[in-house]
Design a protein around this motif. Structure first.
Motif, short mmCIF file in Angstrom:
data_model
loop_
_atom_site.label_atom_id
_atom_site.label_comp_id
_atom_site.label_asym_id
_atom_site.label_seq_id
_atom_site.Cartn_x
_atom_site.Cartn_y
_atom_site.Cartn_z
N VAL A 91 -6.18 -4.36 -4.99
CA VAL A 91 -6.59 -3.24 -4.14
C VAL A 91 -6.54 -1.94 -4.91
CG1 VAL A 91 -6.00 -1.89 -2.10
CG2 VAL A 91 -5.93 -4.39 -2.00
N ALA A 92 -5.49 -1.73 -5.69
CA ALA A 92 -5.36 -0.52 -6.49
C ALA A 92 -6.49 -0.42 -7.51
CB ALA A 92 -4.00 -0.51 -7.20
N ARG A 93 -6.83 -1.54 -8.11
CA ARG A 93 -7.92 -1.56 -9.10
C ARG A 93 -9.26 -1.23 -8.45
NH1 ARG A 93 -11.28 -0.77 -12.01
NH2 ARG A 93 -11.99 -1.83 -13.91
N GLU A 125 -0.10 6.03 0.86
CA GLU A 125 -0.33 6.80 -0.36
C GLU A 125 -1.49 7.78 -0.22
OE1 GLU A 125 -1.31 5.94 -5.11
OE2 GLU A 125 -1.00 4.30 -3.70
N ARG A 126 -2.55 7.38 0.48
CA ARG A 126 -3.74 8.21 0.58
C ARG A 126 -3.66 9.27 1.66
NH1 ARG A 126 -8.41 6.09 -1.84
NH2 ARG A 126 -7.77 5.19 -3.84
N SER A 149 4.61 6.16 -11.86
CA SER A 149 4.15 7.01 -10.77
C SER A 149 3.64 6.24 -9.57
CB SER A 149 3.02 7.93 -11.25
OG SER A 149 1.94 7.16 -11.74
N ARG A 150 3.26 4.97 -9.75
CA ARG A 150 2.65 4.24 -8.65
C ARG A 150 3.62 3.25 -8.01
NH1 ARG A 150 0.62 -0.90 -8.82
NH2 ARG A 150 -0.64 -1.50 -7.06
N ALA A 166 -0.46 -5.70 1.60
CA ALA A 166 -0.92 -5.05 0.37
C ALA A 166 -1.73 -3.80 0.65
CB ALA A 166 -1.76 -6.04 -0.45
N THR A 167 -2.34 -3.73 1.84
CA THR A 167 -3.19 -2.60 2.19
C THR A 167 -2.41 -1.46 2.83
OG1 THR A 167 -5.00 -4.17 2.59
CG2 THR A 167 -5.30 -1.94 3.43
#
Length: 295
Positions: free
Chosen positions: A108-110, A167-168, A287-288, A160-161
């Motif tokens: 998902v991050a990718r 974060e967003r 950072s992530r 995972a989502t």
């Protein structure tokens, strides 16, 4: 880490490793919707006073649309699917499948961040991890059925989502406010489906399922959020998420020791693949955060 950090870390490894066992016991007599309703309602009742005392509720309500999305994706849907799936599969098996959350989180991050580079190490980790998940699902599909397998995959995708939404759109919202309000929203969502059956359930449920629901609500939901926020404050978000790699082992041990669930060589091989793959796929700069996927 400090001694306090290690104590909090150990506590969270256990607290978010036992929900699968408790859910397995609870769904013997309690339906999935009723279980999620009681868990969210009791959790909200315990966390809302803390959030109100810290004056975090109003700030949490402002971004109401992302908050609703987070409630559905991180609480409502995965907890419902998880509870229904565990009516048919072992708790230890469930914990191992949920260990694939960091793998999906890496994908998902990718997909959502162009700065995320898919290095050979990460690619190898993804392949190894998904091979472990596929091994588990493939060998258990005959005993558990297609629907529970699909439900567990849905739980992994949801877990995972959810952190991506935080974060967003909710990164600046107070943590206790998000936890308390999302649990309250989850209880409201499930109330129409669960409330009509609660009086009959209260008269018929036996002691073990009732205690399992209580522990799931108080320890694995309300207390878990409090301790997890304390762990983040003590050691940082990145180190805190390492519990993701320990929870499945706790689930397997408890499932075998308490419920007599079978642990095979296949289980060990699959867990080794998933654990190795998750570590490799999520190696990155500090950072992530990595998705925690708490049951």
């Amino acid at each position: 880490m400090s001694r306090r950090g290690w104590i909090l870390f150990a506590a969270m490894c256990v607290i978010w490793g036992i929900p699968y066992l408790l859910i397995k016991v609870a769904v013997r007599e309690i339906g999935p919707a009723e279980l999620v309703f009681v868990r969210t309602a009791l959790g909200a009742a315990l966390l809302l006073p803390i959030a109100l005392a810290r004056k975090e509720v109003r700030a949490s309500l402002r971004p109401w649309l992302p908050l609703i999305a987070y409630t559905v994706v991180e609480i409502g849907l995965p907890w419902l699917l998880l509870s229904d799936a565990e009516r048919h599969v072992d708790s230890s098996f469930t914990g191992l499948v949920i260990a694939g959350v960091p793998l999906v989180a890496a994908l998902v991050a990718r997909a959502t961040n162009r700065d995320e580079r898919l290095t050979p190490g990460r690619a190898g980790g993804l392949l190894a991890g998904f091979a472990g998940v596929a091994l588990l699902l493939g060998f258990h599909i005959d005993t558990g059925g297609v629907v529970p397998m699909a439900e567990l995959v849905g739980v992994v995708i949801c877990y995972a989502t959810g952190p991506l939404i935080i974060e967003r759109w909710l990164s600046d919202v107070p943590r206790y406010g998000v936890a308390a309000v999302s649990l309250a929203a989850g209880a409201l969502m499930f109330a129409p489906f669960a409330a009509p059956d609660l009086p009959d359930l209260a008269r018929t449920v036996t002691l073990q399922p009732a205690l399992a629901v209580l522990a799931l609500s108080v320890i694995c939901t309300a207390l878990a959020f409090v301790l997890f926020f304390a762990l983040i404050a003590e050691v940082g978000g990145v180190r805190a998420t390492v519990i993701t790699f320990v929870n499945p082992a706790v689930a397997v041990v408890l499932g075998a020791a308490v419920l007599g669930e079978q642990v095979t060589l296949l289980t060990g091989v699959a867990f080794a693949l998933i654990l190795t793959g998750s570590v490799l796929a999520t190696r990155r700069e500090p950072s992530r955060p990595v998705a925690a996927g708490g049951g």
